[in-house]
Design a protein around this motif. Structure first.
Motif, PDB file in Angstrom:
ATOM      1  N   LEU A   1     -38.580  -0.183  -5.107  1.00 14.66           N
ATOM      2  CA  LEU A   1     -37.150  -0.250  -4.772  1.00 14.66           C
ATOM      3  C   LEU A   1     -36.631   1.159  -4.564  1.00 14.66           C
ATOM      4  CD1 LEU A   1     -35.888  -2.898  -7.366  1.00 14.66           C
ATOM      5  CD2 LEU A   1     -36.541  -3.281  -4.991  1.00 14.66           C
ATOM      6  N   LEU A   2     -35.919   1.381  -3.454  1.00 12.79           N
ATOM      7  CA  LEU A   2     -35.345   2.689  -3.137  1.00 12.79           C
ATOM      8  C   LEU A   2     -33.832   2.542  -3.024  1.00 12.79           C
ATOM      9  CD1 LEU A   2     -37.763   3.730  -0.238  1.00 12.79           C
ATOM     10  CD2 LEU A   2     -37.969   4.380  -2.621  1.00 12.79           C
TER      11      LEU A   2
ATOM     12  N   ASN B   1     -25.736   5.439   0.366  1.00 10.39           N
ATOM     13  CA  ASN B   1     -24.677   4.519   0.807  1.00 10.39           C
ATOM     14  C   ASN B   1     -24.640   3.223  -0.005  1.00 10.39           C
ATOM     15  OD1 ASN B   1     -26.995   3.353   1.726  1.00 10.39           O
ATOM     16  ND2 ASN B   1     -26.357   3.181   3.869  1.00 10.39           N
ATOM     17  N   GLY B   2     -25.416   3.139  -1.100  1.00  9.11           N
ATOM     18  CA  GLY B   2     -25.378   1.964  -1.977  1.00  9.11           C
ATOM     19  C   GLY B   2     -26.329   0.850  -1.573  1.00  9.11           C
ATOM     20  N   LYS B   3     -27.139   1.086  -0.533  1.00  6.12           N
ATOM     21  CA  LYS B   3     -28.120   0.079  -0.121  1.00  6.12           C
ATOM     22  C   LYS B   3     -29.429   0.258  -0.878  1.00  6.12           C
ATOM     23  CE  LYS B   3     -26.858  -1.273   4.599  1.00  6.12           C
ATOM     24  NZ  LYS B   3     -27.343  -1.366   5.993  1.00  6.12           N
ATOM     25  N   VAL B   4     -30.078  -0.877  -1.170  1.00  2.00           N
ATOM     26  CA  VAL B   4     -31.394  -0.849  -1.816  1.00  2.00           C
ATOM     27  C   VAL B   4     -32.429  -1.361  -0.810  1.00  2.00           C
ATOM     28  CG1 VAL B   4     -32.814  -1.746  -3.695  1.00  2.00           C
ATOM     29  CG2 VAL B   4     -30.433  -1.137  -4.118  1.00  2.00           C
TER      30      VAL B   4
ATOM     31  N   GLY C   1     -32.584  -3.468   4.469  1.00  2.00           N
ATOM     32  CA  GLY C   1     -32.185  -3.305   3.085  1.00  2.00           C
ATOM     33  C   GLY C   1     -31.108  -4.288   2.656  1.00  2.00           C
ATOM     34  N   LYS C   2     -30.553  -4.048   1.456  1.00  2.00           N
ATOM     35  CA  LYS C   2     -29.530  -4.950   0.912  1.00  2.00           C
ATOM     36  C   LYS C   2     -28.390  -4.108   0.345  1.00  2.00           C
ATOM     37  CE  LYS C   2     -30.703  -8.955  -0.996  1.00  2.00           C
ATOM     38  NZ  LYS C   2     -31.218  -9.941  -1.964  1.00  2.00           N
ATOM     39  N   SER C   3     -27.161  -4.381   0.805  1.00  2.00           N
ATOM     40  CA  SER C   3     -25.987  -3.657   0.283  1.00  2.00           C
ATOM     41  C   SER C   3     -25.695  -4.163  -1.120  1.00  2.00           C
ATOM     42  CB  SER C   3     -24.770  -3.884   1.183  1.00  2.00           C
ATOM     43  OG  SER C   3     -24.977  -3.292   2.434  1.00  2.00           O
ATOM     44  N   VAL C   4     -25.794  -3.272  -2.119  1.00  2.00           N
ATOM     45  CA  VAL C   4     -25.640  -3.682  -3.523  1.00  2.00           C
ATOM     46  C   VAL C   4     -24.425  -3.017  -4.163  1.00  2.00           C
ATOM     47  CG1 VAL C   4     -26.731  -3.726  -5.790  1.00  2.00           C
ATOM     48  CG2 VAL C   4     -28.127  -4.069  -3.740  1.00  2.00           C
TER      49      VAL C   4
END
Length: 748
Positions: free
Chosen positions: A560-561, A565-568, A634-637
């Motif tokens: 996981l990175l 910008n808050g994305k994983v 990615g996924k905005s978290v």
């Protein structure tokens, strides 16, 4: 200087706009490819080259019961009379018609080397021989009885059939593949007996849908067997629309070798996959260590397919082994369905199963009508002759006198007995031995039989139900010849549901498990060193780049990175570049926005929790499973306001949280005070007045707080030291002062 050059006059030269000239010529080429090369006719399922080969072989009298003839002779005749293309193109088409692993019902009976399932080519046509099969005889049955239209061949010297009578449902039974201009066709082979059942149902129920006919046609039936693992619903939908795909798997069985050891034996492979290429690719994957559950692959095939797969150990689950192979190799293949055919021999169109069979049975009715009319013509001609002969038998002596004495016996006979010219010629051609009394009785019997046959044919042509009844009888005869109990007609591809593998972690099964150390540089380059490397002082970086993050993990893990910008983003550890070079930029593996950087990285562990926080001191605890992204985007978290950036992503394993900001203010509080979310902005962890959040760590208070000061060992602050910093979330905290000299970050 000489006289200026005068251009020639415009006589005979026509100016044409290039665009329209190109369009016109390309359209002509496209139509030629569609009509005369790539798409099969819906009625007989053949392309022109195959139709010409079969008709050429028919002219050479190469019936199933005759001797074989050299393929060179067949190719030469077909090329010279009907197909003005290369001899190799004709021979390739002839070879495919004979291959029992390519054609479900071969149309050519070959003798010699016609290639094999390994992918080896055939011998040259001077060494091979061929004749027609019973299926091809059915396709040609009645071609001499005016059942189909003919057209002049390319040189106008001979005539060729536009379509064959096709007493066999060849389009779907043998299938077809072709690429035209702007369109293609792909029709897998099917079981002829099932097609006959569907056609019989369609005749009795003209409004039947493809979905209803799919109850008879279970799915494709490949010459190489295999197992169809699609649901009945998806198969029916493909037949309804004429477009879709079928998943076919190799047939395998576990073979016990005693003492707990075993092998897997593959006896049938997917259609259209050359066995040699399949094994070669499996061997390559073995060498690249991409098949960790497999130890060896051997080809022990003789007449039948026998591929032996040896597991890495006896404890391996054979189902998991095979599922991993189905995912990575051609032991599972997708066979496309695109029922794009020439309807009526003229219009290219994608049709469903019902329309396909309707085209065939309608064509059979036309053939029946034309054949019946042709037979009627023959009967009428014969009855005319018989009528004349029977008149003559009433007065043989007068006939003999006229023949002996008259100068023009034909005219005299016609005048005396009121005969037609055909009848008079037949009488004059009669041999003397035929004038016996017995012959007259034979003629009367033949006359009566033909009169009765004519009445039957007239009744048949006058009644549509009678015609469909006759067609049903023909189809039943075909079904009997190629029924399920016959060797050729028995279904080879079986239908089955794939095993339930929902709970299996295929990443672990498909990747060899090895320890690695993941390294992320300051400029965003990532790589994986072999083994767990403790001392990273010798690791080189590109230019002025430096080490940013490093942690030990295994090749079977996901990484996981966290970006600013808050994305994983999620990466597969097994796909990371090796440690010999400088690695690759993360941007090649994940779609990072411009100006964003990687601020944290760690291995993903299922069913654990992570603490995520931004530079503004806000954060929350998130389930690790909710952070995994399945795409490069990615996924905005973590939601961020203003200039804030994501700063921390750490395991949430403990009862207290330690946070520190850039002003070296430390705060420790219970993790129970932090909200648990899947995504969002979170709650305030520490009030940051001027600086931003620097680091955070979740730990068990009783065990103490680990931290780094630049030394290799790291330090541990015990409970007694930490008491003064204990508080509640959203407080400012106190200076770290002398208790944390040279503090760099939390953790060992």
């Amino acid at each position: 200087m000489g006289q200026p050059f005068e251009p020639p006059s415009g006589d005979g030269i026509e100016s044409v706009e290039l665009k329209s000239a190109l369009e016109e010529r390309y359209l002509a080429y496209a139509l030629s490819t569609i009509m005369h090369r790539a798409l099969p006719d819906a009625r007989d399922g053949l392309k022109p080259v195959h139709r010409r080969i079969l008709y050429g072989m028919r002219l050479l009298r190469l019936d199933p019961t005759t001797a074989h003839k050299k393929c060179a002779k067949i190719v030469g005749d077909v090329m010279g009379d009907f197909h003005p293309h290369g001899d190799q193109a004709i021979y390739d088409a002839l070879v495919r018609l004979s291959q029992d692993f390519a054609q479900r019902y071969p149309l050519v009976d070959g003798q010699g080397n016609f290639g094999n399932i390994d992918g080896d080519g055939p011998a040259a046509y001077r060494y091979t021989e061929a004749r027609l099969t019973e299926v091809a005889r059915l396709l040609l049955d009645g071609i001499d009885e005016d059942t189909v239209d003919f057209r002049p061949s390319y040189n106008g010297e001979k005539e060729e059939p536009i379509v064959l009578p096709a007493a066999f449902p060849n389009l779907l039974a043998n299938g077809s593949q072709g690429i035209a201009v702007g369109m293609a066709t792909s029709i897998p082979p099917h079981n002829a007996a099932e097609l006959c059942d569907a056609a019989l149902y369609l005749i009795n129920h003209p409004e039947a849908t493809s979905g209803q006919l799919a109850k008879f046609v279970q799915g494709p039936d490949f010459p190489t067997g295999g197992i169809l693992v699609d649901s009945a619903e998806s198969i029916a939908e493909a037949y309804r629309t004429g477009r879709g795909a079928f998943r076919v798997r190799a047939r395998w069985a576990k073979e016990d070798l005693g003492r707990g050891t075993w092998n897997i034996v593959v006896t049938e492979i997917p259609y259209g996959i050359p066995k040699g290429r399949l094994i070669e690719k499996m061997a390559e994957l073995l060498q690249e260590k991409k098949l960790p559950l497999l130890a060896d692959v051997r080809d022990e095939s003789a007449e039948d397919v026998r591929v032996v797969l040896e597991p890495r150990s006896r404890t391996v689950d054979p189902v998991i082994l095979m599922e991993s192979l189905f995912r990575l190799t051609e032991l599972e293949a997708r066979i496309p369905l695109n029922l794009n055919v020439l309807v009526g021999g003229l219009v290219p169109k994608v049709i469903g199963l019902a329309e396909c069979l309707r085209e065939w049975v309608d064509h059979r009715r036309v053939v029946l009508q034309r054949r019946s009319r042709y037979r009627l013509g023959q009967i009428d001609r014969r009855l005319e002759i018989l009528g004349g002969l029977l008149i003559v038998y009433l007065d043989l002596d007068e006939v003999i006198r006229i023949i002996r004495e008259e100068d023009e016996p034909k005219a005299a006979l016609m005048a005396r007995f009121e005969l037609t010219e055909i009848q008079a010629n037949a009488i004059l051609d009669t041999r003397l031995r035929s004038l016996r009394k017995l012959e007259e009785m034979e003629l009367k019997r033949e006359f009566d039989a033909l009169t009765a046959e004519k009445a039957e044919i007239d009744a048949l042509l006058a009644s549509e139900p009678a015609q469909w009844k006759a067609i049903q009888a023909q189809i039943r005869a075909v079904k009997k010849t190629f029924g399920p109990e016959t060797k050729l007609g028995k279904r080879r591809t079986t239908l089955a549901s794939p095993p339930d593998v929902g709970g299996i972690d295929f990443t672990a099964a498909l990747v060899e498990r090895e320890p690695i150390t993941v390294i992320v540089s300051t400029k965003g380059w990532i790589r994986a060193l072999k083994g767990h490397v403790a001392d990273l002082s010798g690791v080189a970086f590109k230019g002025d780049d430096t080490l940013k993050i490093a942690f030990p993990t295994e090749t079977t893990q996901k990484i996981l990175l966290l970006a600013t910008n808050g994305k994983v983003f999620t990466l597969e550890a097994s796909k990371l570049p090796g440690g010999r070079g400088f690695g690759d930029p993360v941007r090649l593996m994940a779609d990072l926005d411009d100006g964003t950087e990687i601020v944290a990285a760690l291995p993903y562990r299922p069913e654990t929790k992570l603490l995520i926080a931004g530079s503004d001191g806000r954060g929350f605890v998130a389930p690790a499973d909710a952070l995994v992204a399945n795409t490069r985007k990615g996924k905005s978290v973590l939601g961020l306001d203003g200039d804030a950036t994501a700063a921390v992503l750490v395991p949430a394993d403990g009862d207290h949280v330690a946070v520190v900001n850039t002003e070296k203010l430390l705060l420790i509080f219970p993790i129970s005070e932090v909200a648990e979310l899947a995504r969002g902005k979170g709650v305030r962890l520490q009030r940051c007045r001027s600086g931003g959040l620097l680091d955070a760590h979740v730990f068990k208070l009783a065990d103490g707080l680990p931290w780094q000061d630049g030394s290799a060992e790291g330090r541990l602050a015990n409970v007694s030291v930490l008491e003064k910093w204990l508080g509640h979330r959203a407080e400012v905290g106190l200076m770290m002062a002398r208790s944390f000299p040279k503090f760099e970050r939390f953790g060992r």
